[in-house]
Design a protein around this motif. Sequence first.
Motif, mmCIF file in Angstrom:
data_model
loop_
_atom_site.group_PDB
_atom_site.id
_atom_site.type_symbol
_atom_site.label_atom_id
_atom_site.label_comp_id
_atom_site.label_asym_id
_atom_site.label_seq_id
_atom_site.Cartn_x
_atom_site.Cartn_y
_atom_site.Cartn_z
ATOM 1 N N TYR A 246 0.824 -1.211 0.000
ATOM 2 C CA TYR A 246 0.000 0.000 0.000
ATOM 3 C C TYR A 246 0.861 1.265 0.000
ATOM 4 O O TYR A 246 0.538 2.258 -0.666
ATOM 5 C CB TYR A 246 -0.950 -0.014 1.208
ATOM 6 C CG TYR A 246 -2.058 0.993 1.062
ATOM 7 C CD1 TYR A 246 -3.062 0.797 0.112
ATOM 8 C CD2 TYR A 246 -2.086 2.147 1.825
ATOM 9 C CE1 TYR A 246 -4.069 1.725 -0.060
ATOM 10 C CE2 TYR A 246 -3.096 3.090 1.663
ATOM 11 C CZ TYR A 246 -4.084 2.875 0.719
ATOM 12 O OH TYR A 246 -5.064 3.799 0.553
ATOM 13 N N SER A 266 -11.522 7.087 3.126
ATOM 14 C CA SER A 266 -11.995 5.711 3.374
ATOM 15 C C SER A 266 -10.819 4.776 3.598
ATOM 16 O O SER A 266 -10.800 3.990 4.558
ATOM 17 C CB SER A 266 -12.798 5.186 2.190
ATOM 18 O OG SER A 266 -13.658 6.164 1.728
ATOM 19 N N SER A 267 -9.817 4.879 2.711
ATOM 20 C CA SER A 267 -8.687 3.959 2.850
ATOM 21 C C SER A 267 -7.942 4.211 4.152
ATOM 22 O O SER A 267 -7.469 3.289 4.806
ATOM 23 C CB SER A 267 -7.755 4.073 1.644
ATOM 24 O OG SER A 267 -7.461 5.426 1.420
ATOM 25 N N ILE A 270 -9.894 2.566 6.967
ATOM 26 C CA ILE A 270 -9.764 1.109 6.883
ATOM 27 C C ILE A 270 -8.411 0.685 7.437
ATOM 28 O O ILE A 270 -8.300 -0.249 8.236
ATOM 29 C CB ILE A 270 -9.920 0.627 5.418
ATOM 30 C CG1 ILE A 270 -11.377 0.805 4.984
ATOM 31 C CG2 ILE A 270 -9.502 -0.836 5.257
ATOM 32 C CD1 ILE A 270 -11.619 0.588 3.518
ATOM 33 N N LEU A 271 -7.363 1.404 7.048
ATOM 34 C CA LEU A 271 -6.016 1.034 7.506
ATOM 35 C C LEU A 271 -5.866 1.184 9.013
ATOM 36 O O LEU A 271 -5.307 0.322 9.688
ATOM 37 C CB LEU A 271 -4.971 1.900 6.788
ATOM 38 C CG LEU A 271 -4.719 1.482 5.345
ATOM 39 C CD1 LEU A 271 -3.745 2.427 4.677
ATOM 40 C CD2 LEU A 271 -4.177 0.061 5.315
ATOM 41 N N VAL A 273 -8.185 1.082 11.347
ATOM 42 C CA VAL A 273 -8.961 0.050 12.029
ATOM 43 C C VAL A 273 -8.267 -1.310 11.897
ATOM 44 O O VAL A 273 -8.098 -2.050 12.872
ATOM 45 C CB VAL A 273 -10.398 -0.018 11.441
ATOM 46 C CG1 VAL A 273 -11.128 -1.229 11.965
ATOM 47 C CG2 VAL A 273 -11.144 1.246 11.805
ATOM 48 N N PHE A 274 -7.804 -1.607 10.689
ATOM 49 C CA PHE A 274 -7.188 -2.905 10.439
ATOM 50 C C PHE A 274 -5.895 -3.075 11.252
ATOM 51 O O PHE A 274 -5.740 -4.038 12.004
ATOM 52 C CB PHE A 274 -6.895 -3.043 8.936
ATOM 53 C CG PHE A 274 -6.236 -4.336 8.561
ATOM 54 C CD1 PHE A 274 -6.907 -5.535 8.675
ATOM 55 C CD2 PHE A 274 -4.917 -4.345 8.108
ATOM 56 C CE1 PHE A 274 -6.293 -6.727 8.335
ATOM 57 C CE2 PHE A 274 -4.288 -5.535 7.770
ATOM 58 C CZ PHE A 274 -4.979 -6.725 7.883
#
Length: 314
Positions: A246, A266-267, A270-271, A273-274
């Motif tokens: 990424y 958004s990305s 997501i990152l 949280v992940f």
Amino acid sequence: METLSVIVPCYNEEEVITESYSRLKKVLDGISSYQTEIIFINDGSKDRTAEMLSDIAATDKQVKVLHFSRNFGHQPAVTAGIHYCTSDLAVIIDADLQDPPELIPELIETLKREQANVVYCVREKRQGESIFKKLSARMFYRSMNYLSEINFPLDTGDFRLIDKQVMDEFKKFREKGKYIRGIISWIGFKQVPFAYQRQARFAGETKYPLGKMIQFASTAMLYFSKKPLKLATGLGFITVIIGIVYALYTLIGKIVGYTHALSGWSSLIILIVFFGGVQLLTVGVLGQYIGILFDEVKDRPEYIVQKEENIEKK
Ligand code: UDP
Ligand code: MG
């Protein structure tokens, strides 16, 4: 004459004690070639179990009773039974008659015929237990085998016959969180299976509610496996690779011009949280191991015996 002990852990078993004792007594009376005894462990029962066991001990000198100062759990109770046992052979059996005492002569016969040190009883069928219990037990035994470094026999509880050699080795184990069936497997010597049908509980309810079952499964896993740590490392490794890919994508995008700073929300979420999840998970796994180190380092006793009945002082 050879000696045989039967080790019976009891927690709030007032509804089954009388029946359990009389069925065991009948079986032991039939075994004439051994001098026999029963060791009941009252694991801090809150019902009439303690008085009932004391009454039995008062009339029958072949019955030894250990009363714990509080409820310590099934595994510490069986451990105490083995620690106090001085016989040549011992049977570990539940108080609730799910494991039929009538099988004891066959267990002894199998041990002698096979010249084995352990005869472990494998549950072929389980009667009168909930689908959830059967399914969770099935999953537990299979995942234990996947996780641990040694192979355990499947669908095998603590119901088994063990000899003095195995008991002597068991007594050397200093760990506080004992997963007894795992330890006995680990000890080795000659161990042979014995298939049987597990009966429904004679009366009363299971003393292993979900919380205790989870506790039991996690002790088993943490004491017998370092695989969760390896899995955590593996997970970390995968996320690093995702991270690198990424990062490259973002960097090249910046240079070539296909990413726009404002469209990255958004990305980004997501990152965060992940990676946050992966970190908490792996730290959690580490924490579990530190927790058991903490327990072991404190070196507290595994159980406290408040009262002994019919036990001669060594
Ligand atoms: N037991 C115990 N201490 C506990 C829980 C259970 O000594 O904290 C005993 C219980 O009296 C029985 C045996 O361990 O003799 C197995 O428990 P149970 O039959 O309730 O478990 P299940 O067969 O449902 O797994
Ligand atoms: Mg039971």
